[in-house]
Design a protein around this motif. Structure first.
Motif, PDB file in Angstrom:
ATOM      1  N   ALA A 131      31.914  -6.293   4.725  1.00  0.00           N
ATOM      2  CA  ALA A 131      32.172  -5.907   3.320  1.00  0.00           C
ATOM      3  C   ALA A 131      30.974  -6.522   2.573  1.00  0.00           C
ATOM      4  CB  ALA A 131      33.563  -6.863   2.941  1.00  0.00           C
ATOM      5  N   PHE A 132      30.435  -7.779   2.817  1.00  0.00           N
ATOM      6  CA  PHE A 132      29.194  -8.374   2.361  1.00  0.00           C
ATOM      7  C   PHE A 132      28.165  -7.327   2.489  1.00  0.00           C
ATOM      8  CE2 PHE A 132      25.339 -10.504   2.362  1.00  0.00           C
ATOM      9  CZ  PHE A 132      25.313 -11.062   1.204  1.00  0.00           C
ATOM     10  N   ALA A 133      27.937  -6.840   3.616  1.00  0.00           N
ATOM     11  CA  ALA A 133      26.832  -5.774   3.621  1.00  0.00           C
ATOM     12  C   ALA A 133      27.009  -4.392   2.788  1.00  0.00           C
ATOM     13  CB  ALA A 133      26.685  -5.314   5.201  1.00  0.00           C
ATOM     14  N   ASP A 134      28.256  -4.244   2.710  1.00  0.00           N
ATOM     15  CA  ASP A 134      28.506  -2.835   1.748  1.00  0.00           C
ATOM     16  C   ASP A 134      28.004  -3.373   0.260  1.00  0.00           C
ATOM     17  OD1 ASP A 134      29.308  -1.637   3.823  1.00  0.00           O
ATOM     18  OD2 ASP A 134      31.388  -1.804   3.369  1.00  0.00           O
ATOM     19  N   GLU A 135      28.245  -4.507   0.121  1.00  0.00           N
ATOM     20  CA  GLU A 135      27.990  -5.096  -1.404  1.00  0.00           C
ATOM     21  C   GLU A 135      26.536  -5.203  -1.762  1.00  0.00           C
ATOM     22  OE1 GLU A 135      29.983  -8.956  -1.715  1.00  0.00           O
ATOM     23  OE2 GLU A 135      31.961  -8.355  -0.902  1.00  0.00           O
ATOM     24  N   VAL A 136      25.914  -5.300  -0.853  1.00  0.00           N
ATOM     25  CA  VAL A 136      24.254  -5.569  -0.974  1.00  0.00           C
ATOM     26  C   VAL A 136      23.616  -4.335  -0.533  1.00  0.00           C
ATOM     27  CG1 VAL A 136      24.488  -7.961  -0.917  1.00  0.00           C
ATOM     28  CG2 VAL A 136      23.966  -6.860   1.268  1.00  0.00           C
ATOM     29  N   GLY A 137      24.145  -2.978  -0.287  1.00  0.00           N
ATOM     30  CA  GLY A 137      23.483  -1.901   0.052  1.00  0.00           C
ATOM     31  C   GLY A 137      23.449  -1.697   1.633  1.00  0.00           C
ATOM     32  N   GLY A 138      24.192  -2.551   2.231  1.00  0.00           N
ATOM     33  CA  GLY A 138      24.288  -1.943   3.829  1.00  0.00           C
ATOM     34  C   GLY A 138      23.456  -2.714   4.559  1.00  0.00           C
ATOM     35  N   PHE A 139      23.597  -2.709   5.935  1.00  0.00           N
ATOM     36  CA  PHE A 139      22.876  -3.580   7.007  1.00  0.00           C
ATOM     37  C   PHE A 139      21.229  -3.126   6.843  1.00  0.00           C
ATOM     38  CE2 PHE A 139      27.230  -3.583   8.914  1.00  0.00           C
ATOM     39  CZ  PHE A 139      27.133  -4.855   8.931  1.00  0.00           C
ATOM     40  N   PRO A 140      20.336  -3.815   7.350  1.00  0.00           N
ATOM     41  CA  PRO A 140      20.643  -5.338   7.876  1.00  0.00           C
ATOM     42  C   PRO A 140      21.029  -6.472   6.827  1.00  0.00           C
ATOM     43  CG  PRO A 140      18.315  -5.000   7.879  1.00  0.00           C
ATOM     44  CD  PRO A 140      18.984  -3.806   7.443  1.00  0.00           C
ATOM     45  N   ILE A 141      21.716  -7.517   7.201  1.00  0.00           N
ATOM     46  CA  ILE A 141      21.970  -8.775   6.535  1.00  0.00           C
ATOM     47  C   ILE A 141      21.728  -9.866   7.467  1.00  0.00           C
ATOM     48  CG2 ILE A 141      23.700  -7.850   5.155  1.00  0.00           C
ATOM     49  CD1 ILE A 141      25.847  -9.149   6.989  1.00  0.00           C
ATOM     50  N   ILE A 142      21.443 -10.999   6.761  1.00  0.00           N
ATOM     51  CA  ILE A 142      21.346 -12.297   7.499  1.00  0.00           C
ATOM     52  C   ILE A 142      22.519 -13.029   7.521  1.00  0.00           C
ATOM     53  CG2 ILE A 142      19.736 -14.521   7.736  1.00  0.00           C
ATOM     54  CD1 ILE A 142      18.252 -11.819   7.907  1.00  0.00           C
ATOM     55  N   LEU A 143      22.979 -13.691   8.511  1.00  0.00           N
ATOM     56  CA  LEU A 143      24.094 -14.628   8.945  1.00  0.00           C
ATOM     57  C   LEU A 143      23.507 -16.064   9.258  1.00  0.00           C
ATOM     58  CD1 LEU A 143      26.887 -12.356  10.279  1.00  0.00           C
ATOM     59  CD2 LEU A 143      26.706 -13.078   7.919  1.00  0.00           C
ATOM     60  N   LYS A 144      24.190 -16.825   8.632  1.00  0.00           N
ATOM     61  CA  LYS A 144      23.614 -18.294   9.185  1.00  0.00           C
ATOM     62  C   LYS A 144      24.868 -19.135   9.064  1.00  0.00           C
ATOM     63  CE  LYS A 144      19.244 -18.130   6.259  1.00  0.00           C
ATOM     64  NZ  LYS A 144      18.446 -18.624   5.185  1.00  0.00           N
ATOM     65  N   THR A 145      24.838 -20.185  10.128  1.00  0.00           N
ATOM     66  CA  THR A 145      25.789 -21.357  10.261  1.00  0.00           C
ATOM     67  C   THR A 145      25.186 -22.085   9.136  1.00  0.00           C
ATOM     68  OG1 THR A 145      24.537 -22.254  12.020  1.00  0.00           O
ATOM     69  CG2 THR A 145      26.479 -20.939  12.802  1.00  0.00           C
ATOM     70  N   VAL A 146      26.155 -22.910   8.303  1.00  0.00           N
ATOM     71  CA  VAL A 146      26.082 -23.578   7.329  1.00  0.00           C
ATOM     72  C   VAL A 146      25.335 -24.895   7.602  1.00  0.00           C
ATOM     73  CG1 VAL A 146      27.584 -22.485   5.451  1.00  0.00           C
ATOM     74  CG2 VAL A 146      28.250 -24.508   6.875  1.00  0.00           C
ATOM     75  N   ARG A 147      25.402 -25.313   8.625  1.00  0.00           N
ATOM     76  CA  ARG A 147      25.155 -26.662   9.224  1.00  0.00           C
ATOM     77  C   ARG A 147      24.387 -26.541  10.727  1.00  0.00           C
ATOM     78  NH1 ARG A 147      26.735 -31.839   6.963  1.00  0.00           N
ATOM     79  NH2 ARG A 147      27.974 -31.265   5.005  1.00  0.00           N
ATOM     80  N   GLY A 148      23.305 -27.185  10.840  1.00  0.00           N
ATOM     81  CA  GLY A 148      22.799 -27.465  12.100  1.00  0.00           C
ATOM     82  C   GLY A 148      21.612 -26.369  12.502  1.00  0.00           C
ATOM     83  N   GLY A 149      21.389 -25.456  11.822  1.00  0.00           N
ATOM     84  CA  GLY A 149      20.348 -24.433  11.996  1.00  0.00           C
ATOM     85  C   GLY A 149      18.896 -24.950  11.883  1.00  0.00           C
ATOM     86  N   TYR A 150      17.950 -24.766  12.726  1.00  0.00           N
ATOM     87  CA  TYR A 150      16.589 -25.032  12.510  1.00  0.00           C
ATOM     88  C   TYR A 150      15.817 -23.943  13.263  1.00  0.00           C
ATOM     89  CZ  TYR A 150      16.207 -28.004  16.500  1.00  0.00           C
ATOM     90  OH  TYR A 150      16.314 -28.430  17.901  1.00  0.00           O
ATOM     91  N   ASP A 151      14.398 -23.840  12.746  1.00  0.00           N
ATOM     92  CA  ASP A 151      13.644 -23.009  13.782  1.00  0.00           C
ATOM     93  C   ASP A 151      14.150 -21.737  14.171  1.00  0.00           C
ATOM     94  OD1 ASP A 151      11.425 -24.852  13.258  1.00  0.00           O
ATOM     95  OD2 ASP A 151      11.386 -25.629  15.180  1.00  0.00           O
ATOM     96  N   GLY A 152      15.009 -21.076  13.205  1.00  0.00           N
ATOM     97  CA  GLY A 152      15.444 -19.765  13.930  1.00  0.00           C
ATOM     98  C   GLY A 152      16.979 -19.948  14.391  1.00  0.00           C
ATOM     99  N   LYS A 153      17.304 -21.202  14.758  1.00  0.00           N
ATOM    100  CA  LYS A 153      18.525 -21.302  15.453  1.00  0.00           C
ATOM    101  C   LYS A 153      19.878 -21.454  14.492  1.00  0.00           C
ATOM    102  CE  LYS A 153      16.725 -24.271  19.073  1.00  0.00           C
ATOM    103  NZ  LYS A 153      15.184 -24.255  18.835  1.00  0.00           N
ATOM    104  N   GLY A 154      20.915 -20.881  15.044  1.00  0.00           N
ATOM    105  CA  GLY A 154      21.969 -20.593  13.926  1.00  0.00           C
ATOM    106  C   GLY A 154      21.567 -19.624  12.763  1.00  0.00           C
ATOM    107  N   VAL A 155      20.519 -18.661  12.984  1.00  0.00           N
ATOM    108  CA  VAL A 155      20.349 -17.835  12.237  1.00  0.00           C
ATOM    109  C   VAL A 155      20.252 -16.261  13.056  1.00  0.00           C
ATOM    110  CG1 VAL A 155      18.877 -16.680  10.571  1.00  0.00           C
ATOM    111  CG2 VAL A 155      18.854 -19.197  10.882  1.00  0.00           C
ATOM    112  N   TRP A 156      20.968 -15.492  12.347  1.00  0.00           N
ATOM    113  CA  TRP A 156      21.118 -14.255  13.157  1.00  0.00           C
ATOM    114  C   TRP A 156      20.774 -12.785  12.227  1.00  0.00           C
ATOM    115  CZ3 TRP A 156      24.397 -17.969  13.480  1.00  0.00           C
ATOM    116  CH2 TRP A 156      24.990 -18.448  14.786  1.00  0.00           C
ATOM    117  N   PHE A 157      19.941 -11.922  12.562  1.00  0.00           N
ATOM    118  CA  PHE A 157      19.463 -10.715  12.156  1.00  0.00           C
ATOM    119  C   PHE A 157      20.557  -9.643  12.582  1.00  0.00           C
ATOM    120  CE2 PHE A 157      17.053  -6.967  11.610  1.00  0.00           C
ATOM    121  CZ  PHE A 157      16.549  -7.046  10.250  1.00  0.00           C
ATOM    122  N   VAL A 158      21.266  -9.300  11.531  1.00  0.00           N
ATOM    123  CA  VAL A 158      22.518  -8.552  11.802  1.00  0.00           C
ATOM    124  C   VAL A 158      22.333  -7.009  11.475  1.00  0.00           C
ATOM    125  CG1 VAL A 158      24.982  -8.153  11.512  1.00  0.00           C
ATOM    126  CG2 VAL A 158      24.000 -10.480  11.680  1.00  0.00           C
TER     127      VAL A 158
END
Length: 379
Positions: A131-158
């Motif tokens: 639904a968020f992707a639809d709100e911003v014009g479609g995929f791709p979007i970025i998803l991140k865990t709110v805590r603990g990620g660094y150097d690309g960890k906890g980040v997804w190119f969706v």
């Protein structure tokens, strides 16, 4: 004369280089490290081995320290409040540090103060991410865990709804952000003291490879002077609004339509500021020490027209010391900084700095040295 004791939580390379910056000032460091083999634990004079997530360990460590600071942002906020209640200065404090610990809290605060950011919101599940992707014009979007990620960890190119499943498997809140159309990544590094003095370093360009910082160029080439000034002012305003004490790195996107958007915040010395060790009058590490002790801050201006930092990553060539002969002979002005880490593929084990009057030459010298030390090139 009694010199203060800085308690540093975390034993990584940032603690190692911060300790190095305090040595000329006679500042004493006490380190809370996970293991005796950690980067800073190899060089610090007083090392306590313990778990920073345990309040009793933190309290025992803090005894005899004049101030507590960090080389990472993972100490539980409630523990830091307990230390403050015990009368121990914590810099940056928990009210500031939570914005570097939790990306959801960070985004909410940046919205509140009007700092420019990518479109974003917390999403509950895969369907909500779609639904968020639809709100911003479609995929791709970025998803991140709110805590603990660094150097690309906890980040997804969706790219698809199916791609959006993995971030939710850990059972932690997930932040969705629009995929920004950007031309490059910038970083604005500032340092702020408890009484409000602040200094801003030149805005730099940060080049990433596989989600990890590879090269930093100071100052950012061909950056419009007005836009660079906006980035510095934005970082200074964020530091003031959030009550940051010490070093703050504001990672930014420079968009194709000429704007800057805040990507991430780091409240500690940062990879994008490593160039300052050899390229600035006062390094980020020296100014962080000054700030947490409420000493007057040093001059952040560059020493040369261009400084380039390249990270040295582990590869298939574990004996990097053998590369010193070639690198030092080829470039007597080269500055090598190694972290005392075991060499593992893709692991940051050091960095090199070069400086000079010509950007292309300065960049080539840094890239050659980093690649030779890693074993990517052998001539």
């Amino acid at each position: 004369m009694t010199f203060p004791v800085v308690g540093m939580v975390g034993g990584g390379q940032l603690a190692r280089m911060t300790h190095e910056a305090g040595i000329p000032l006679g500042i004493k460091f006490k380190l809370l490290s996970d293991t005796p083999q950690d980067s800073a634990a190899q060089v610090a004079g007083e090392v306590v081995i313990g778990d920073y997530r345990d309040l009793d360990t933190l309290r025992a460590f803090a005894r005899g320290c004049d101030v507590i600071t960090f080389d990472h942002e993972h100490v539980p906020t409630e523990h830091l409040r307990a230390l403050e209640a015990d009368g121990i200065p914590v810099r940056p404090g928990p009210d500031a540090l939570v914005h570097a610990q939790d990306k959801g809290v960070m985004r909410a605060k940046l919205d509140e103060i009007g700092a420019p950011s990518p479109r974003h919101r917390i999403v509950a599940d895969t369907a909500d991410a779609v639904a968020f992707a639809d709100e911003v014009g479609g995929f791709p979007i970025i998803l991140k865990t709110v805590r603990g990620g660094y150097d690309g960890k906890g980040v997804w190119f969706v790219r698809t709804a199916e791609d959006a499943r993995d971030p939710f498997l850990a059972g932690v809140p997930v932040l969705a952000e629009e995929k920004v159309d950007f031309v490059r990544e910038l970083a604005a590094n500032i340092v702020r003291s408890p009484h409000g003095q602040a200094v801003a370093y030149p805005v730099v360009e940060s080049r990433q490879v596989d989600g990890v910082c590879d090269t930093v160029i100071a100052p950012a080439p061909d950056l419009d002077e007005e836009l660079g000034g906006q980035a510095q002012e934005l970082a200074l305003r964020i530091a003031k609004e959030l009550g940051v004490v010490g070093h703050l790195a504001v990672e930014l996107f420079q968009t194709t339509d000429g704007r800057i958007l805040v990507n991430e915040l780091a409240m500690r010395p940062h990879n994008s500021g490593h160039w300052t060790m050899d390229g600035a009058i006062t390094s980020q590490f020296a100014n962080h020490v000054r700030a947490v002790l409420d000493l007057p801050l040093g001059d952040p201006r560059p020493r040369a027209p261009w400084t380039v930092m390249c990270n040295v990553l582990g590869g298939d060539y574990p004996d990097m010391y053998q590369g010193y002969l070639h690198c030092m002979a080829r470039d007597p002005q080269l500055k090598i900084h190694m972290y005392g880490k075991d060499v593992k593929p893709g692991r940051k084990v050091g960095h090199v700095n070069t400086y000079g009057d010509d950007l292309d030459e300065t960049l080539e010298r840094a890239r050659h040295a980093a690649d030779y030390l890693r074993g990517t090139i052998v001539e």
